[in-house]
Structures are given as structure tokens and as C-alpha cells.
Design an enzyme around this catalytic site. Structure first.
Site, PDB file in Angstrom:
ATOM      1  N   ARG A   1       0.576  -1.244   0.197  1.00 21.35           N
ATOM      2  CA  ARG A   1       0.033  -0.304  -0.506  1.00 21.35           C
ATOM      3  C   ARG A   1       0.616   1.289  -0.225  1.00 21.35           C
ATOM      4  O   ARG A   1       0.378   1.894  -1.084  1.00 21.35           O
ATOM      5  CB  ARG A   1      -1.015  -0.057   1.332  1.00 21.35           C
TER       6      ARG A   1
ATOM      7  N   HIS B   1       0.844   4.190  -2.562  1.00 18.88           N
ATOM      8  CA  HIS B   1       1.043   5.689  -2.524  1.00 18.88           C
ATOM      9  C   HIS B   1       0.873   6.119  -2.595  1.00 18.88           C
ATOM     10  O   HIS B   1       1.487   7.787  -3.470  1.00 18.88           O
ATOM     11  CB  HIS B   1      -0.183   5.512  -1.408  1.00 18.88           C
TER      12      HIS B   1
ATOM     13  N   ASN C   1      -3.896   8.625   3.808  1.00 17.88           N
ATOM     14  CA  ASN C   1      -2.237   8.237   4.024  1.00 17.88           C
ATOM     15  C   ASN C   1      -2.164   8.278   5.590  1.00 17.88           C
ATOM     16  O   ASN C   1      -1.290   7.808   6.250  1.00 17.88           O
ATOM     17  CB  ASN C   1      -1.178   9.482   3.871  1.00 17.88           C
TER      18      ASN C   1
ATOM     19  N   HIS D   1      -3.975  -7.748  -2.755  1.00 15.68           N
ATOM     20  CA  HIS D   1      -5.469  -7.810  -2.027  1.00 15.68           C
ATOM     21  C   HIS D   1      -4.978  -8.658  -0.819  1.00 15.68           C
ATOM     22  O   HIS D   1      -5.840  -9.028  -0.268  1.00 15.68           O
ATOM     23  CB  HIS D   1      -6.376  -6.779  -2.154  1.00 15.68           C
TER      24      HIS D   1
END
Length: 319
Positions: free
Chosen positions: A56, A60, A88, A184
Site C-alpha cells: 500500500r 500510494h 495516508n 489485496h
């Protein structure tokens, strides 16, 4: 040529991608990748959930002005940073990058970028969880800007076609999106990210969700007993700590926790890809490695636009 030989050629032999190249630190910091690996291994033995956190964090980072480690910058009294952006606020894994950077600064001062450390650490964590190892082109520079106003990431409540617009804007394809969302399989989400799909109030349940999963999630989130809490739920309720293709099988069974994940198996645009990945773990692992290399090449900086931070949390010249 055998299939094995072909895969070795794809994933091991040196190649160049944009300004990056495999083995970038071979002469300047020969043990760079080994050091990152050892740090990740140390953290992984204590907490296997770091894999989802690093995936993640890397995503990001790359989706905001490119893979430049801007997501790692701490805010100060006079300057904010991407860490203050809502998506975040729950990001994690920063301490892993800090530990690797501290060791590398002792070994090879001002040589290995934080952006490269994040890309390498993510790759290594995926392999430790059962994923495929792949060669990563390195040579990224660290960015000189971290602005929360620039953080615009795809929401988990989007449709497949709407989410795809975010990916195509970064030069990625539909297949890349479906593949990367397969990360995921080791991910997790706060209840606030999917509570609108649950029967918290009468009649609000999402009909695309398996009723047994819905009941499990309601129990995990405990909305009535803990109204101010925001617990975590695994996005793959089957093999939560194993990096494999079971995420896609869960989506076919209507056991997607996030709306966008479930839509992958329902939307005609992506349905066939989900089924192909669900049938063949090796195929998924191969595609995931390639998609991660593409993700890690987005918006990379050269020496004129970036630098090598001495501390991943702060710019070399305070602003």
C-alpha cells in the site's frame, strides 16, 4: 526453449526500464539489496502483516507524482506533507524503510535512494509471503516535494471503469489494475472503508456480498458495541497472510470486502481476468511481477529533479 528458461530470462537477466536499470548499485553499494532484504526479513518474522502495509505504501507513493518517496516525508511545524492526506493517515511500514536507510547510510553514505529502498522492500516482503521474486530496476531519485493536496487516489467504492481512469492516467492498463489489486490477497482495511456494504441498519446490506461474509464483518466491526472504533478486516478471508491467487477465488464466491474488489469479478471488463487468475496461481504471480515493475517506473526522477535523502523522513535541505 523451455518455459523455465523463458521465465528466468524475463525475471533474472539485466534490463533497462526508463532511467532505471537492474544492478544500479552493483559498483557503488554492492550489498544494498542484501541489506534491504535482511531488514525486511527481520520485520517480517515479527509481523507478517507488513506485506500489505508495504504494498500500500509503495502504491500510494507511485500514484502521487511518481515513485519518489514523497509519501515518507514527515510534516514539520512549518510544512505539511503527504502523510497528512486522509488516505495516508493509516499508512504503515515507515519504520522498515527507516531501518534499512540507517544501515545503508553506514555502509554507503548518500548512495541508495529512499524510493529504491521502498521498491526493494516491497518486492522482498511479497516473496517472503509466498510471492515470486523478480529483478527490480533501480536508480530512482528522491523527490523534493510532498504536498497532501496532490494526493488523489482511487477510492475503494469506485466502479471498475471509474477506477481504471486513475490507472490509465499513470500509463497502466486494465490488466495491470486487475493484477495489482490482487495484492489485496495480503491486504486489510478499516471497517469505515466498507461499512456502507454491511447491514448495520435494516435493509442496507450489499446484495453482491456473500451473507456469511457480511455477518463475519459485522461481528469484526462490532458497530453497536464499539461505535467509535475502526477495526481492521482482512481483504482475503481465506489465506490472509499468504501471497497467492486466492483473493480472486474469494471474489468469484462474492466474498469481496471492498466494493471495487467485488466488482472485479462482476464487471464484464474484468471478469474473465479474475477467472484466469483464480485458476492459475503461477500465471497470476508472473503478471503481478511485471505489473509491479511497471508501477515502480511511474514518474521516476533523475539527478536534476531529485536527490538521495540522508533521512527518508526529511528533505536534505529543510523547507
Amino acid at each position: 526453449m523451455t518455459i523455465t528458461t523463458i521465465l528466468v530470462f524475463i525475471f533474472v537477466l539485466p534490463f533497462t526500464f526508463a532511467e532505471l536499470r537492474v544492478g544500479f548499485y552493483t559498483s557503488t553499494c554492492p550489498r544494498a539489496e542484501r541489506i534491504v532484504r535482511e531488514v525486511v526479513e527481520s520485520h517480517f518474522t515479527q509481523d507478517e502483516s507488513i506485506v500489505g502495509g508495504l504494498l500500500r505504501l509503495h502504491f500510494h507513493d507511485c500514484f502521487v507524482r511518481g515513485c519518489d518517496a514523497s509519501v515518507l516525508i514527515d510534516p514539520t511545524r512549518t510544512r505539511t506533507s503527504e502523510k497528512k492526506a486522509v488516505p495516508n493517515l493509516t499508512a504503515r511500514g515507515f519504520e522498515i524503510i527507516d531501518d534499512a536507510k540507517a544501515w545503508l547510510e553506514q555502509e554507503c553514505p548518500s548512495t541508495v535512494s529512499c524510493a529504491d529502498i521502498l521498491a526493494l522492500a516491497t518486492r522482498d516482503s511479497v516473496e517472503l509471503a509466498g510471492g515470486r521474486w523478480y529483478s527490480i530496476p533501480t536508480g530512482r531519485k528522491d523527490g523534493l516535494l510532498s504536498d497532501p493536496a496532490l494526493v488523489n487516489l482511487p477510492s475503494p467504492s469506485l466502479s471498475v471503469s471509474d477506477a481504471l481512469q486513475f490507472f490509465t492516467a499513470k500509463g497502466l492498463t486494465l490488466e495491470d489494475m486487475v493484477t495489482l489489486l490482487g495484492g489485496h490477497t495480503v491486504g486489510f482495511a478499516h471497517c469505515s472503508m466498507f461499512q456502507n456494504r454491511l447491514q448495520v441498519v435494516e435493509g442496507s446490506v450489499d446484495p453482491s456480498m456473500d451473507p456469511a461474509l457480511e455477518q463475519t464483518l459485522v461481528h469484526i466491526c462490532e458497530f453497536k458495541r464499539r461505535p467509535n472504533s475502526d477495526p481492521l478486516a482482512f481483504l482475503d478471508q481465506n489465506t490472509s497472510f499468504l501471497f497467492d491467487n486466492q483473493f480472486y477465488n474469494q471474489m468469484i464466491l462474492r466474498r469481496g470486502v471492498l466494493h471495487i474488489d467485488q466488482q472485479l469479478a462482476l464487471d464484464p471488463l474484468s471478469r474473465d481476468m479474475v477467472q484466469n487468475f483464480a485458476r492459475n496461481d503461477s500465471f497470476f504471480q508472473e503478471k503481478f511481477a511485471k505489473a509491479m515493475i511497471k508501477l515502480g517506473s511511474i514518474g521516476v526522477l533523475d539527478a536534476t529533479d531529485g536527490d538521495i535523502r540522508r533521512n527518508c523522513r526529511a528533505f536534505n535541505i529543510p523547507l
